[in-house]
Design a protein around this motif. Structure first.
Motif, short mmCIF file in Angstrom:
data_model
loop_
_atom_site.label_atom_id
_atom_site.label_comp_id
_atom_site.label_asym_id
_atom_site.label_seq_id
_atom_site.Cartn_x
_atom_site.Cartn_y
_atom_site.Cartn_z
N THR A 205 14.18 71.99 61.88
CA THR A 205 13.27 71.97 62.00
C THR A 205 12.40 71.41 59.83
N ARG A 206 10.88 70.88 60.26
CA ARG A 206 10.27 70.31 58.64
C ARG A 206 9.41 70.74 58.23
N LYS A 207 8.80 70.60 57.89
CA LYS A 207 7.63 70.77 57.93
C LYS A 207 6.71 69.54 57.70
N GLN A 208 5.09 69.21 59.17
CA GLN A 208 5.08 67.74 59.51
C GLN A 208 3.37 67.38 58.20
N SER B 158 1.60 72.72 61.11
CA SER B 158 2.43 71.73 61.60
C SER B 158 4.31 71.75 61.20
N VAL C 215 7.98 70.11 62.66
CA VAL C 215 8.65 69.14 63.58
C VAL C 215 9.94 68.87 63.82
N ASN D 2 13.72 68.66 63.38
CA ASN D 2 14.00 67.45 61.45
C ASN D 2 14.39 65.55 62.01
N GLU E 169 12.57 63.70 63.69
CA GLU E 169 11.58 63.25 64.12
C GLU E 169 11.07 61.60 63.53
N ARG F 46 17.58 60.76 61.59
CA ARG F 46 15.95 60.44 62.10
C ARG F 46 16.69 60.02 63.50
N SER G 268 8.11 69.05 68.67
CA SER G 268 6.90 69.66 67.65
C SER G 268 6.59 71.41 68.15
N SER H 222 2.20 73.12 66.49
CA SER H 222 1.15 73.54 65.46
C SER H 222 0.21 74.75 66.19
#
Length: 630
Positions: free
Chosen positions: A11-14, A27, A29, A31, A33, A60, A66, A68
């Motif tokens: 995952t990573r912060k959007q 949020s 999402v 990784n 995405e 990607r 995702s 939030s």
């Protein structure tokens, strides 16, 4: 994130929003995405054989998974609720055997950072650091990082001191000077406040110099492919160093503690500096550099003449000849081999007092010293502790580390000599006393001389002071002669004790799972109680660790700047031994594949760390801060 790690996706912060330092929306999402921004360009680049820009792969694939979170406060109790959640992925999960390489599973904690910093201080590279971590932790899947992560940490260490490494070193030296008057350092800067010369010396160095400083050698062949620049620069640096040697003992004091001789590989205008600063000190040339030119100066007919080589070497290298005997031998060799009209021999003879041992008969055989041998020996020692492309702070730390190892080895040898019982060949008190002041290897050489001269001379008397030992000897002809010869901190102790207890416990109970589980649980509980209210690993904590690595703070205002970096022969960044011209650099840069910068979305040779647009924005931000102050 823990769920994602267990299932098998990164995952990573959007995005996030903050109001008054409170996160109101967050949020996360998958990784995978989104997609790569240059798919069409990649197709064109692939058809061209990847000559247009760099071949850059992407993971990607447009995944929509995702989640939030939204902040809420009800009845004064704050919390977060799930605002949106999409659990559907359009790709397979990472297999269990590959999950150790996921970004979520490659988080460097305090233990990793501390171990990497310690290894870097000991000049252990990223690859070997990773191997040691694997052995300590018990497997690749338990390391939780790869070699690239370790290399990035080393990059952060170097970036911390970028641009202010000189100032950090000078500040540290100033602190040492406050703590000890015996510590001495001097530096010079140019008109742009860039460092051009630096010299330092602690109390033990001064004492060693006082005891053994009969000869000081200078290597002035550095940068010989730019000899004009060297001629301009070296007198300044050498004059400054000579001035420091003079300052150690104080002006107006006896020169008995100054160096008796200065040895250089070539003159370079040093003669006047030596006479001005070290009055009474002799200046001589390195014999190796002079004799190295012999093959190019003698006529071709003598290059393979072994008799000439033997006679010439016996004449030049002998320290048993008196000056008049040397001149007689020299003239005989010149006449026998018809060298009267060779200018090099005539010039060398004219300056014979600068390099022939016969004119240093009252000095120790060390006057036959070769500067190249000394410097190559020093290089061989220090290269085990140094690494290429180190900044000045790292070089300073590596030098201190090497010095510590050298002094520890000397202390160990002193211990061995103090506790070992020497094997004596005679009953002479002279031999017994010699065994107490020389190392075993040197004592064996001295012992041979004692045994050989036992029947021809005897010791008539001996006296000793704090500075010198005096022996009075007599020979078989009743002649007498006099011969003279020359902290751990409490915190560090607890660290060492802690390491020993930890690893000792792990090794002792490595097969008892219940004991290990209880031990780890106790450590976690203790760690949580000690770190209550602090984040587990933050940017502040990483910065603190790097500060501990250097052992000196990073000054915000830099007064002395690093010197310009120059390439020298044998530079580690290139296998070639020549300097690359600007034209070659421009051609190489023009043919280098382009890459897309994530900051400005432009194709070029920059990235988000050195993007010109980010630098310009940072400058504007600083200017705006300055305006608001007024």
């Amino acid at each position: 994130m823990c769920t994602a790690r267990a299932v098998g996706f990164d995952t990573r912060k959007q995005g996030m929003r903050k109001v008054d330092n409170v996160t109101t929306w967050y949020s996360v999402v998958c990784n995978k995405e989104g997609g790569k921004r240059s798919n069409e360009e990649d197709k064109v680049n692939a058809r061209s054989g990847f000559t247009i820009k760099r071949r850059w792969l992407s993971k990607r694939c447009g995944c929509k998974a995702s989640i939030s979170f939204k902040f809420f406060s009800e009845a004064g109790i704050p919390g977060y609720i799930i605002q949106e959640f999409n659990e559907v992925h359009n790709h397979y999960m990472v297999e269990s055997e590959h999950q150790q390489f996921m970004t979520l599973n490659r988080k460097l904690d305090d233990v990793h950072h501390k171990f990497i910093l310690d290894c870097s201080k000991a000049n252990i590279g990223p690859t070997l650091t990773f191997k040691v971590l694997k052995e300590i932790l018990g497997g690749f899947e338990l390391v939780r990082c790869n070699v690239g992560d370790i290399r990035n940490t080393s990059r952060d260490i170097k970036a911390y001191a970028n641009g202010c490494d000189v100032q950090m070193v000078l500040d540290d030296m100033a602190k040492k000077k406050e703590l000890s008057d015996a510590f001495t350092y001097h530096y010079e800067v140019n008109a742009a406040n860039q460092l051009v010369a630096l010299f330092w010396c602690d109390g033990l160095m001064k004492r060693n110099y006082h005891m053994f400083g009969d000869i000081v050698a200078f290597d002035s062949t550095y940068n010989t492919n730019r000899i004009n620049d060297a001629n301009a620069a070296y007198p300044c640096v050498q004059r400054m160093i000579l001035h420091d040697l003079h300052t150690f003992h104080g002006k107006g004091q006896s020169w008995e503690t100054s160096p008796k001789m200065i040895v250089t590989d070539q003159d370079l205008g040093m003669g006047s500096a030596i006479q001005e600063v070290l009055v009474g000190t002799r200046h001589r040339w390195c014999m190796w550099h002079i004799m190295h030119k012999l093959a190019s100066k003698v006529p071709g007919r003598l290059l393979r003449d072994e008799d000439f080589k033997k006679e010439f070497n016996a004449c030049v290298w002998s320290d048993l000849l008196e000056p008049d005997e040397f001149e007689e031998e020299w003239n005989g060799v010149i006449e026998r081999y018809e060298l009267e009209n060779v200018d090099w021999f005539n010039t060398s003879y004219e300056y014979r007092q600068m390099w022939i041992p016969a004119y240093f008969r009252d000095f120790s055989p060390g006057s036959m010293i070769r500067t190249t041998s000394i410097f190559e020996s020093e290089n061989n020692f220090y290269k085990n502790f140094m690494k290429p492309r180190a900044n000045l702070v790292e070089l300073y730390l590596y030098f201190n580390n090497a010095l510590g190892f050298q002094r520890n080895a000397r202390t160990m040898l002193d211990y061995n000599d103090a506790t070992a019982v020497p094997i004596l060949a005679t009953k002479l008190a002279f031999e017994k006393h010699a065994a107490t002041i020389y190392t075993d290897s040197m004592f064996r050489k001295i012992q041979e001389e004692i045994v050989d001269g036992n029947d021809r001379c005897r010791v008539l008397g001996f006296s000793s002071t704090n500075m010198v030992d005096t022996y009075k000897l007599g020979d078989s002809r009743r002649n007498s002669y006099s011969i003279q010869g020359p902290p751990l901190t409490i915190g560090r102790l607890y660290q060492i004790k802690g390491y020993r207890l930890f690893y000792g416990f792990i090794r002792r109970f490595e097969t008892d799972i219940d004991v290990l589980r209880a031990f780890v649980g106790g450590l976690e509980e203790l760690g949580n109680s000690l770190q209550a209210g602090t984040p587990p690993t933050s940017a502040f904590e990483k910065r603190r660790m790097i500060e501990e690595f250097y052992g000196m703070p990073r000054r915000e205002v830099v007064e002395v700047h690093p010197p310009d970096v120059v390439k020298t022969k044998g530079h580690a960044s290139s296998s070639a031994s020549r300097l690359i011209s600007k034209r070659e650099k421009a051609i190489k840069e023009a043919t280098r594949p382009l890459r897309r910068c994530k900051a400005c979305d432009e194709l070029g040779h920059q990235d988000s760390r050195n993007c010109p647009m980010l630098k310009e924005m940072a400058k504007e931000k600083e200017l705006s801060k300055g305006k608001r102050k007024f």
